[in-house]
Write an enzyme that holds these catalytic residues in place. Structure first.
Site, mmCIF file in Angstrom:
data_model
loop_
_atom_site.group_PDB
_atom_site.id
_atom_site.type_symbol
_atom_site.label_atom_id
_atom_site.label_comp_id
_atom_site.label_asym_id
_atom_site.label_seq_id
_atom_site.Cartn_x
_atom_site.Cartn_y
_atom_site.Cartn_z
ATOM 1 N N ARG A 122 37.199 60.358 -40.611
ATOM 2 C CA ARG A 122 35.930 60.385 -41.524
ATOM 3 C C ARG A 122 36.314 60.427 -42.948
ATOM 4 O O ARG A 122 36.206 59.559 -43.700
ATOM 5 C CB ARG A 122 35.170 61.831 -41.164
ATOM 6 C CG ARG A 122 33.945 62.138 -41.577
ATOM 7 C CD ARG A 122 33.938 62.481 -42.855
ATOM 8 N NE ARG A 122 34.524 63.766 -43.218
ATOM 9 C CZ ARG A 122 34.763 64.301 -44.430
ATOM 10 N NH1 ARG A 122 34.319 63.901 -45.621
ATOM 11 N NH2 ARG A 122 35.304 65.513 -44.415
ATOM 12 N N ASP A 123 37.098 61.631 -43.357
ATOM 13 C CA ASP A 123 37.380 61.780 -44.683
ATOM 14 C C ASP A 123 38.535 60.632 -45.203
ATOM 15 O O ASP A 123 38.486 60.051 -46.264
ATOM 16 C CB ASP A 123 38.419 63.034 -44.824
ATOM 17 C CG ASP A 123 38.692 63.569 -46.266
ATOM 18 O OD1 ASP A 123 37.410 63.134 -47.092
ATOM 19 O OD2 ASP A 123 39.353 64.154 -46.572
ATOM 20 N N HIS B 219 43.970 71.789 -46.714
ATOM 21 C CA HIS B 219 43.302 70.681 -46.735
ATOM 22 C C HIS B 219 43.843 69.833 -48.148
ATOM 23 O O HIS B 219 43.414 70.179 -49.146
ATOM 24 C CB HIS B 219 41.732 70.400 -46.779
ATOM 25 C CG HIS B 219 41.460 68.866 -46.748
ATOM 26 N ND1 HIS B 219 40.709 68.179 -45.771
ATOM 27 C CD2 HIS B 219 41.440 67.992 -47.776
ATOM 28 C CE1 HIS B 219 40.105 67.075 -45.952
ATOM 29 N NE2 HIS B 219 40.721 66.901 -47.325
ATOM 30 N N HIS C 44 45.340 66.690 -50.535
ATOM 31 C CA HIS C 44 45.459 65.247 -51.016
ATOM 32 C C HIS C 44 46.908 65.080 -51.525
ATOM 33 O O HIS C 44 47.454 65.990 -52.103
ATOM 34 C CB HIS C 44 44.249 64.809 -51.774
ATOM 35 C CG HIS C 44 43.009 64.745 -51.148
ATOM 36 N ND1 HIS C 44 42.344 63.659 -51.149
ATOM 37 C CD2 HIS C 44 42.308 65.450 -50.246
ATOM 38 C CE1 HIS C 44 41.184 63.556 -50.379
ATOM 39 N NE2 HIS C 44 41.203 64.858 -49.846
ATOM 40 N N CYS D 143 38.283 60.418 -52.354
ATOM 41 C CA CYS D 143 36.868 61.171 -52.634
ATOM 42 C C CYS D 143 36.139 60.371 -53.249
ATOM 43 O O CYS D 143 36.511 60.264 -54.494
ATOM 44 C CB CYS D 143 37.275 62.514 -52.786
ATOM 45 S SG CYS D 143 35.791 63.614 -53.128
ATOM 46 N N ASN E 169 44.471 61.614 -48.133
ATOM 47 C CA ASN E 169 44.843 63.077 -47.542
ATOM 48 C C ASN E 169 46.445 62.811 -47.361
ATOM 49 O O ASN E 169 46.992 61.783 -47.075
ATOM 50 C CB ASN E 169 44.183 63.194 -46.405
ATOM 51 C CG ASN E 169 42.800 63.415 -46.655
ATOM 52 O OD1 ASN E 169 42.258 64.522 -46.853
ATOM 53 N ND2 ASN E 169 42.025 62.402 -46.501
#
Length: 373
Positions: A57-58, A259, A261, A292, A301
């Protein structure tokens, strides 16, 4: 933050109503979608680290160019689960107009080979997204359900919230509370995200107290866990530590996740700082996929391979399913990182993945030489 006090009171009342609703559902047989969890009451091992794999997803949402086929996404998720991953972000119920790569999430959920004890969560940004998900679940009454978990998100700054959702943080919290309440009433697990917890691409450094307030609101809504998103990737370990300590004043650390990056190459260092300050769930992305769409310049990430390697031989044990030997198999994750990266037309950006590939090539070359002797 305007209207925070009244919202907090409503959330506490809602939490009480949800506890009552769970008993009503059990008595009346109302259909809900959660996968039954363990009934153990023993305390968790504080040296166990849980990984939430956000690559499908991300990781994929910011990919440019042609739309990634559904069958590629399905195979990616299936491979990750077979490597021992127990929490996978499978997609997002967001309009393809805004995030084209998330088109086909419903088909992805229907195509996944569900493995026991694996959660396949989806991001739900608004009520429309939740309605679409619930319609999908109602029309596909399978066991286990297509998914048992959603993720919701709120930014820690008004500037980022306006860029992403065209509303203030307070307005976003109100909308998110409604979505969360409706999801919980259907028996879905809800995980929260707070974006830009260290820095915002539009307003600079983020106030840690603001992060604490937003995190507390998500926790009070009923999120079983809140992931603190270092969206821009500018954070340093000491900044991450200070932010976590501030948030811990309002939310139990066992309900928090990290979370990170890796824009400035500090993703692993920030992850280790989070663990040192009590966090035991880390979001990561196979092959270092990500970025993002609302944070210009942010890269992927922190790579799952890099996280796994950093924790090998340490005091921490990475949780995983029996498919990965009760952990997550680093070699297989590295292979998956290369597979999906090559599907996207490039090399893996995971430093550990590149090192493993170089070692494998060297071993193959040596084997070939010996076979010719």
């Amino acid at each position: 933050m305007a209207s925070m006090a009244s919202l907090r009171l409503n959330l506490r009342s809602n939490a009480h109503r949800r506890r009552q609703a769970s008993f009503i559902r059990a008595a009346t047989g109302t259909r809900f979608y959660s996968i039954p969890g363990s009934t153990t009451t023993s305390k968790p091992n504080r040296n166990v680290v849980n990984i939430v794999e956000v690559g499908p997803r991300d990781g994929l949402q910011n990919e440019k160019g042609s739309i990634i086929p559904v069958d590629v996404k399905v195979e990616l998720i299936n491979r990750l689960a077979r490597a021992g991953v127990m929490n996978v972000e499978a997609g997002s119920f967001v309009s393809p107009k805004w995030v084209p790569q998330m088109a086909g999430t419903a088909e992805v959920l229907k195509g996944i080979q569900k493995l026991p004890d694996v959660h396949y969560s989806v991001l739900v940004p608004n009520q429309r997204g939740l309605d679409d998900l619930l319609e999908l679940l109602d029309s596909n009454p399978v066991t286990p359900p297509l998914t048992d978990e959603i993720s919701v998100f709120v930014a820690a700054t008004d500037a980022f919230s306006h860029a992403n959702l065209n509303c203030t943080v307070a307005e976003s919290l109100t909308r998110t509370a409604s979505v969360t309440r409706a999801a919980l009433d259907k028996g879905l697990r809800v995980r929260g995200y707070v974006s830009v917890v260290i820095a915002c691409p539009y307003s600079g450094k983020t106030d840690h107290k603001r992060v604490r307030e937003v995190t507390k609101e998500l926790y009070d809504m009923g999120c079983y866990e809140v992931s603190l998103g270092e969206t821009v990737g500018q954070g340093r370990p000491h900044e991450v530590a200070a932010m976590i300590e501030e948030v811990k004043k309002a939310v139990p650390v066992e309900k928090l996740a990290g979370h990170f990056h890796d824009t400035y190459g500090t993703g692993v260092a920030n992850m280790m700082a989070a663990l040192e300050h009590g966090i035991r769930t880390i979001d990561s992305s196979v092959g270092g996929l990500g970025g993002c769409p609302y944070s210009p310049g942010a890269t992927g990430n922190v790579a799952t391979e890099d996280v796994l390697y950093a924790l090998q031989g340490s005091q921490y044990h990475v949780a995983g399913s029996s498919y990965g030997g009760n952990t997550i198999d680093l070699e297989r994750i590295s292979d998956i990182g290369w597979w999906i990266s090559e599907k996207l037309g490039r090399a893996s950006v995971s430093r550990v993945g590149r090192a493993i590939r170089a070692r494998q090539k060297r071993e193959d070359d040596e084997k070939n030489i010996r076979s010719k002797l």
